[in-house]
Design a protein around this motif. Structure first.
Motif, PDB file in Angstrom:
ATOM      1  N   LEU A  82       1.320  16.864  -4.662  1.00  9.76           N
ATOM      2  CA  LEU A  82       1.927  15.577  -5.018  1.00  9.76           C
ATOM      3  C   LEU A  82       3.003  15.128  -4.021  1.00  9.76           C
ATOM      4  CD1 LEU A  82       1.946  13.238  -6.975  1.00  9.76           C
ATOM      5  CD2 LEU A  82       3.579  14.483  -8.404  1.00  9.76           C
ATOM      6  N   PRO A  83       3.972  15.981  -3.646  1.00  2.00           N
ATOM      7  CA  PRO A  83       4.951  15.541  -2.641  1.00  2.00           C
ATOM      8  C   PRO A  83       4.296  15.142  -1.318  1.00  2.00           C
ATOM      9  CG  PRO A  83       5.690  17.556  -3.707  1.00  2.00           C
ATOM     10  CD  PRO A  83       4.286  17.338  -4.148  1.00  2.00           C
ATOM     11  N   ALA A  84       3.277  15.900  -0.916  1.00  2.00           N
ATOM     12  CA  ALA A  84       2.585  15.561   0.340  1.00  2.00           C
ATOM     13  C   ALA A  84       1.917  14.190   0.229  1.00  2.00           C
ATOM     14  CB  ALA A  84       1.539  16.641   0.656  1.00  2.00           C
ATOM     15  N   LEU A  85       1.254  13.958  -0.890  1.00  2.00           N
ATOM     16  CA  LEU A  85       0.543  12.685  -1.075  1.00  2.00           C
ATOM     17  C   LEU A  85       1.507  11.501  -1.131  1.00  2.00           C
ATOM     18  CD1 LEU A  85      -2.340  11.541  -1.577  1.00  2.00           C
ATOM     19  CD2 LEU A  85      -1.817  11.641  -4.021  1.00  2.00           C
ATOM     20  N   LEU A  86       2.614  11.662  -1.854  1.00  2.00           N
ATOM     21  CA  LEU A  86       3.573  10.566  -1.987  1.00  2.00           C
ATOM     22  C   LEU A  86       4.184  10.198  -0.644  1.00  2.00           C
ATOM     23  CD1 LEU A  86       5.376  11.464  -5.353  1.00  2.00           C
ATOM     24  CD2 LEU A  86       3.658   9.691  -4.942  1.00  2.00           C
ATOM     25  N   TRP A  87       4.472  11.223   0.191  1.00  2.00           N
ATOM     26  CA  TRP A  87       5.045  10.918   1.503  1.00  2.00           C
ATOM     27  C   TRP A  87       4.038  10.190   2.381  1.00  2.00           C
ATOM     28  CZ3 TRP A  87       9.458  10.032   3.562  1.00  2.00           C
ATOM     29  CH2 TRP A  87       9.570   9.923   4.947  1.00  2.00           C
ATOM     30  N   VAL A  88       2.780  10.598   2.306  1.00  2.00           N
ATOM     31  CA  VAL A  88       1.746   9.912   3.085  1.00  2.00           C
ATOM     32  C   VAL A  88       1.659   8.452   2.661  1.00  2.00           C
ATOM     33  CG1 VAL A  88      -0.749   9.718   3.429  1.00  2.00           C
ATOM     34  CG2 VAL A  88       0.354  11.938   3.626  1.00  2.00           C
ATOM     35  N   TRP A  89       1.568   8.186   1.378  1.00  2.00           N
ATOM     36  CA  TRP A  89       1.387   6.808   0.913  1.00  2.00           C
ATOM     37  C   TRP A  89       2.639   5.956   1.151  1.00  2.00           C
ATOM     38  CZ3 TRP A  89      -1.429   7.544  -4.495  1.00  2.00           C
ATOM     39  CH2 TRP A  89      -2.750   7.942  -4.242  1.00  2.00           C
ATOM     40  N   PHE A  90       3.812   6.459   0.752  1.00  2.00           N
ATOM     41  CA  PHE A  90       5.052   5.691   0.907  1.00  2.00           C
ATOM     42  C   PHE A  90       5.347   5.445   2.384  1.00  2.00           C
ATOM     43  CE2 PHE A  90       9.612   5.647   1.770  1.00  2.00           C
ATOM     44  CZ  PHE A  90      10.026   4.571   0.997  1.00  2.00           C
ATOM     45  N   GLY A  91       5.333   6.509   3.164  1.00  2.00           N
ATOM     46  CA  GLY A  91       5.657   6.386   4.586  1.00  2.00           C
ATOM     47  C   GLY A  91       4.652   5.515   5.319  1.00  2.00           C
ATOM     48  N   ASN A  92       3.384   5.655   4.965  1.00  2.00           N
ATOM     49  CA  ASN A  92       2.325   4.899   5.608  1.00  2.00           C
ATOM     50  C   ASN A  92       2.509   3.396   5.457  1.00  2.00           C
ATOM     51  OD1 ASN A  92      -1.228   4.958   5.561  1.00  2.00           O
ATOM     52  ND2 ASN A  92       0.085   5.782   7.124  1.00  2.00           N
ATOM     53  N   VAL A  93       2.750   2.960   4.221  1.00  2.00           N
ATOM     54  CA  VAL A  93       2.786   1.536   3.904  1.00  2.00           C
ATOM     55  C   VAL A  93       4.077   0.873   4.377  1.00  2.00           C
ATOM     56  CG1 VAL A  93       2.870  -0.134   2.016  1.00  2.00           C
ATOM     57  CG2 VAL A  93       1.225   1.766   1.946  1.00  2.00           C
ATOM     58  N   PHE A  94       5.223   1.483   4.060  1.00  2.00           N
ATOM     59  CA  PHE A  94       6.501   0.801   4.274  1.00  2.00           C
ATOM     60  C   PHE A  94       7.177   1.141   5.603  1.00  2.00           C
ATOM     61  CE2 PHE A  94       6.008   0.908  -0.396  1.00  2.00           C
ATOM     62  CZ  PHE A  94       5.996  -0.456  -0.609  1.00  2.00           C
ATOM     63  N   ILE A  95       6.724   2.213   6.255  1.00  2.00           N
ATOM     64  CA  ILE A  95       7.363   2.579   7.527  1.00  2.00           C
ATOM     65  C   ILE A  95       6.334   2.634   8.668  1.00  2.00           C
ATOM     66  CG2 ILE A  95       8.783   4.276   8.726  1.00  2.00           C
ATOM     67  CD1 ILE A  95       9.824   5.231   6.039  1.00  2.00           C
TER      68      ILE A  95
END
Length: 574
Positions: A82-95
């Motif tokens: 879950l932490p790995a997935l959230l960082w991929v999605w959040f970082g991908n879209v907004f950064i």
């Protein structure tokens, strides 16, 4: 669970591309095809050559992806899926996607010049000099990291090495068909895909077994040549073939994940600070960007976007599909990696010899890295095995497992090799631009440093030497640190481009993530130097100190850049 997560990821990326992405294109950048692209206006037949959108997407994606969107999430599973997935999605879209698109379009508006040049113009000349040196160091570490990854994989799986070399031959033939014979694009594409399929088959029947050191020598000569020859001889056709490998692998992985209907074996969360980098407890924040590099965001992307891609962009409206869309595609690739390992990774570890007592929900964070290393199941091989098992668990299991494994391995190897030679080309550009002040005062030295063969040999020699030391963990960690440091600086440059050059009322779309990223990455590098590097120096003093000195210089230059950014108020819309 595999079906739910993969479908959720697909919908997130699709929706945000047509909403958030389109807003960036229209309201922030104001992309217009009425502005002639540098690829046409400055055509030179070597670097400035317009490319079709589909071909350039292949080159850009294959260059920026490397192996990191696969290796990074496969390591980050240590924190739980879950932490790995959230960082991929959040970082991908907004950064990450914002960073890549702004770097590309800023370069296009600056005649295809590098993001360092843009920083020099918008923030200050001292800033530009600092940025050039930071980038040059990063490029050397990228060469080292990816040469080490590919070298290890070619030694372990000779079929992948053979398949890749056959693919190089296919790419050279495709280049002749596209640019010399000028064959119909559709027909040339079909011939290219057939040659790619044959290359994969030939790889399984003609494996090449060489030692790690011999592969290092091969890589040295290969990347020097690939970086110096015209871009449409090898890079464009090879990367176009890579894109078809990507499409097939993504489609296969997506369908397999949808029809696997399997729960996750790996815990959703293990620990905030599992044993990971350097055998030390590694805190999720701020260390996560050092592990999941390109799958979420990457400074290297800005160098490709403002290095080779901006010089080949045919028109500005192609920018969103290539700069923004490639980052989303990379995030979706990382999502498939996380789903396949979360669903099938524990079985792969057990089949490799790990017992239930050694690794379970209770001690996953403390033992994952240790036991996977003990059975020699590297991050790349863990993904290859998990992906293959996921495909085999569905009706797609009619495809023989040995071909699925070669395809998955080719993903890693092809993207890593693409990154390797593109990086050396970028280092050549960087060195040439750094030498510009010598043009009048030391003309002889300037001519030597800007010679495309000599400028290719210098970064290749240093990077391959570091890779030849074989200390992969040091190299990967330092590459991650340098890469994310450049990302934070490039995003601040993008924010300056939006606020100062474009004077957009939506500048905070870039400015806010730029601040968040700079704080996170700076803290992460300080932690890495203080906690991880002492052990690395004790284990292997020469490469350990080399990497420590490089990162320390980069960190100092990072603060110089930040101070100049604040002082210039380049983040404010006037």
């Amino acid at each position: 669970m595999t079906s739910l997560i993969i479908l959720a990821g697909f919908l997130i990326y699709l929706t945000l591309y047509f909403t958030y992405g389109k807003k960036l294109e229209k309201d922030v950048v104001g992309a217009s095809d009425l502005i002639e692209a540098p690829s046409k206006r400055l055509y030179d037949g070597v670097d400035y050559i317009p490319a079709r959108k589909e071909v350039l997407f292949g080159h850009h994606f294959a260059s920026v992806a490397g192996a990191a969107p696969i290796i990074g999430p496969a390591i980050a599973i240590c924190w739980g899926w879950l932490p790995a997935l959230l960082w991929v999605w959040f970082g991908n879209v907004f950064i990450g996607a914002v960073h890549d698109y702004l770097a590309l379009m800023a370069s296009v508006r600056y005649d295809g010049k590098s993001v360092q040049f843009v920083a020099s113009d918008l923030i200050g000349k001292r800033t530009g000099v600092a940025f050039y040196w930071i980038v040059f160091f990063l490029l050397i570490l990228v060469v080292a990291a990816f040469a080490a990854i590919v070298g290890g994989m070619f030694v372990r799986t000779p079929a992948i090495a053979s398949a890749y070399l056959w693919k190089i031959l296919a790419a050279l033939i495709l280049g002749v068909l596209l640019y010399r014979v000028k064959m119909n694009f559709g027909l040339a594409t079909i011939i290219g895909i057939v040659m790619l399929t044959i290359a994969i088959w030939l790889g399984t029947v003609t494996p090449i077994k060489l030692s790690y050191m011999i592969w290092m020598w091969v890589f040295f000569f290969y990347i020097v040549i690939a970086a110096a020859i015209p871009v449409n001889v090898l890079l464009q056709p090879r990367d176009y073939l890579n894109s078809w490998l990507l499409y097939f692998g993504l489609a296969l992985g997506f369908i397999a994940a949808v029809f696997a209907f399997k729960g996750f074996e790996v815990p959703a969360f293990s620990s905030f600070a599992p044993i990971l980098m350097g055998g030390k407890p590694t805190p999720f924040w701020p260390a996560i960007p050092l592990i999941i590099a390109c799958g979420s965001l990457s400074g290297f992307h800005s160098l490709v976007a403002s290095g080779t891609t901006s010089k080949q962009l045919e028109k500005e409206s192609d920018g969103l599909f290539i700069g923004y869309g490639a980052m989303f595609t990379e995030g979706f690739l990382s999502t498939i990696v996380i789903v396949s390992i979360a669903g099938f990774g524990y079985t792969a570890l057990k089949n490799a010899g790990v017992t239930t007592e050694m690794l379970n929900y209770g001690n996953w964070g403390a033992m994952f890295t240790k036991v996977s290393a003990s059975v020699k199941l590297s991050a790349a091989n863990l993904f290859v095995q998990s992906y293959s098992d996921m495909v085999a668990s569905t009706w797609l299991g009619v495809i023989p497992a040995k071909y699925v494994k070669v395809i998955a391995g080719m993903w890693v190897a092809s993207f890593a090799m693409t990154t390797l030679d593109t990086t050396n080309r970028l280092a050549r550009y960087c060195l040439s631009e750094m030498a510009a002040p010598l043009k009048d005062s030391a003309t002889g030295l300037y001519n030597v440093l800007t010679n495309r063969w000599i400028a290719s040999i210098i970064p290749a020699a240093i990077g391959i030497w570091l890779a030849a030391t074989g200390n992969w963990l040091i190299i990967w960690g330092s590459f991650g640190a340098a890469n994310q440091l450049v990302a934070s600086i490039a995003l601040m440059t993008g924010a300056a481009f939006v606020a100062k050059k474009l004077k957009s009322p939506f500048a905070n779309i870039a400015v806010i993530p730029a601040w968040l990223l700079w704080i996170t990455v700076t803290c992460a590098i300080i932690w890495f130097l203080a906690v991880v590097q002492p052990g690395a120096i004790a284990a292997k003093p020469v490469p350990g100190w080399t990497v420590t000195i490089i990162l320390s210089i980069m960190l100092i230059l990072n603060f110089v850049f930040f101070w100049d950014f604040i002082k210039s108020k380049a983040y404010k819309v006037e």
